[in-house]
Motif scaffolding. Sequence first.
Motif, mmCIF file in Angstrom:
data_model
loop_
_atom_site.group_PDB
_atom_site.id
_atom_site.type_symbol
_atom_site.label_atom_id
_atom_site.label_comp_id
_atom_site.label_asym_id
_atom_site.label_seq_id
_atom_site.Cartn_x
_atom_site.Cartn_y
_atom_site.Cartn_z
ATOM 1 N N VAL A 21 -38.179 -10.906 14.053
ATOM 2 C CA VAL A 21 -37.759 -10.476 12.716
ATOM 3 C C VAL A 21 -36.774 -11.474 12.112
ATOM 4 O O VAL A 21 -36.885 -11.859 10.944
ATOM 5 C CB VAL A 21 -37.134 -9.065 12.765
ATOM 6 C CG1 VAL A 21 -36.463 -8.717 11.444
ATOM 7 C CG2 VAL A 21 -38.196 -8.024 13.103
ATOM 8 N N LEU A 61 -28.732 -11.795 12.020
ATOM 9 C CA LEU A 61 -29.175 -11.039 10.854
ATOM 10 C C LEU A 61 -28.471 -9.682 10.861
ATOM 11 O O LEU A 61 -28.817 -8.787 11.618
ATOM 12 C CB LEU A 61 -30.701 -10.851 10.875
ATOM 13 C CG LEU A 61 -31.318 -10.109 9.682
ATOM 14 C CD1 LEU A 61 -31.012 -10.833 8.372
ATOM 15 C CD2 LEU A 61 -32.824 -9.967 9.877
ATOM 16 N N GLN A 90 -37.847 -13.701 8.918
ATOM 17 C CA GLN A 90 -37.373 -12.757 7.906
ATOM 18 C C GLN A 90 -37.827 -13.113 6.496
ATOM 19 O O GLN A 90 -38.030 -12.214 5.666
ATOM 20 C CB GLN A 90 -35.848 -12.651 7.962
ATOM 21 C CG GLN A 90 -35.128 -13.976 7.786
ATOM 22 C CD GLN A 90 -33.630 -13.837 7.999
ATOM 23 O OE1 GLN A 90 -32.936 -13.239 7.196
ATOM 24 N NE2 GLN A 90 -33.133 -14.369 9.090
ATOM 25 N N THR A 140 -30.647 -6.871 15.563
ATOM 26 C CA THR A 140 -30.893 -8.187 14.979
ATOM 27 C C THR A 140 -29.595 -8.932 14.709
ATOM 28 O O THR A 140 -29.606 -10.152 14.539
ATOM 29 C CB THR A 140 -31.696 -8.066 13.662
ATOM 30 O OG1 THR A 140 -30.989 -7.208 12.759
ATOM 31 C CG2 THR A 140 -33.073 -7.498 13.920
#
Length: 452
Positions: free
Chosen positions: A111, A334, A115, A329
């Motif tokens: 992810v 993130l 992203q 994350t």
Amino acid sequence: MASKPSIPKGTRDFSPVEVSKRNYIISIMRRHFEKYGYQPIETPSFENSDTLMGKYGEEGDRLIFKILNSGDFLDKVPADELQTINYKQLTSKISEKALRYDLTVPFARYVVQHQGEIEFPFKRYQIQPVWRADRPQKGRFREFYQCDADVVGSTSLWQEVELVQLYDSVFAELGLEGVTIKINNRKILSGIAEVIGASNKLIDFTVALDKLDKIGEDGVKKEMLEKGISEEALQKVQPLFNFTGTISEKINKLSDLLSTSEEGKKGIEELRFICDNVFQLGLQKAYLDLDVTLARGLNYYTGAIFEVTAPKGVEMGSIGGGGRYDDLTGIFGLKNMSGVGISFGLDRIYLVLEQLNLFPETVITSTKVLFLNFGENQAFEAMKAIQQLRLQNIKVELYPDAAKIDKQFKHAERRVIPFVVKEMNNGLFTLKNLQNGEQVEVNFDDLVLRLQ
């Protein structure tokens, strides 16, 4: 004389029948994943070590399979350090990669890395093998498949409600009645640790509590004492070891216990929302239950946690689990990306279905009809018919050799092939049903209808 070959402990070969049964389970999971809006991804079998290490707690880190660097892996280690360096320092110098321990941390890495290409909220499913350097035992392997469904980019508790429904829908189609979906909340566990004065021992507290069904109440208390949790704290936590009643009654008891903990009260609110809505919407075959001892000793869970147990009478550990991870994350840079997910234990589900005799007989049927071989000329005619049958999506094959007819029949019986074509003459086929002995002579169109 060469020694007989073997495979590593905790790994397995799978026969055609076993693979067919596994594919049956996977196909049902995949269909339900996609019905709920989840999209498939895949990640590498191994990751950089720093992606995995430190994400599963101390016990998890010990179970990660490390991969030695290519070539002379000791080349970068000074000779004098080999005599004095401890194994943790040495490992970081000679191993930079590791086999994935689960699918969730690699998903978090995916992810963060992709992203800019992802539309959030992002719902993904992933069905791939994972590896753990665990002690092999019944239902516990060193190489096994996980089947995960996760949502990232949403804090909505409706995701948890849907995941409970997803569990239920998969197990309902598999014919598994009486599965229990246990639920708890890490905020509740944090609140309990707070009110008993053990907030600084939260990880030790939850890891020990999570072992209640394995080592019993005395074993859990012993481990907590060894980790520095006081006798006074254990007295306060005593009610958890005999926590009975309906979900509503259990939530009310927790409300009293956690009345002084803001974190605990937030966890209760989340639990109440999920459970109330699941009950109002209803489940097909599964049961939902609140288990306050459920901790799932993984550091990254921050909200709801799930664990699925097999029906009563089946000796098997959990067959699924998962939870909410608000900060996962963040470890890869993130921030503020909440996620929640569940995992199905394919191998254990297989064993449960086998024990309960729930696999349909059709699962192990591969070839539908076998054409007997009477020699080159008829074999060519048979292959023309076989070609047309395959265009009709019928699983069919020709016995490759013009062997004795009795041998060809026995081959079909051992393969559990239900039909054989014995003869072909002037566009007619002599079709024999090996299950009931019925024999008919049909044209090609009728042959197709009988085999479809």
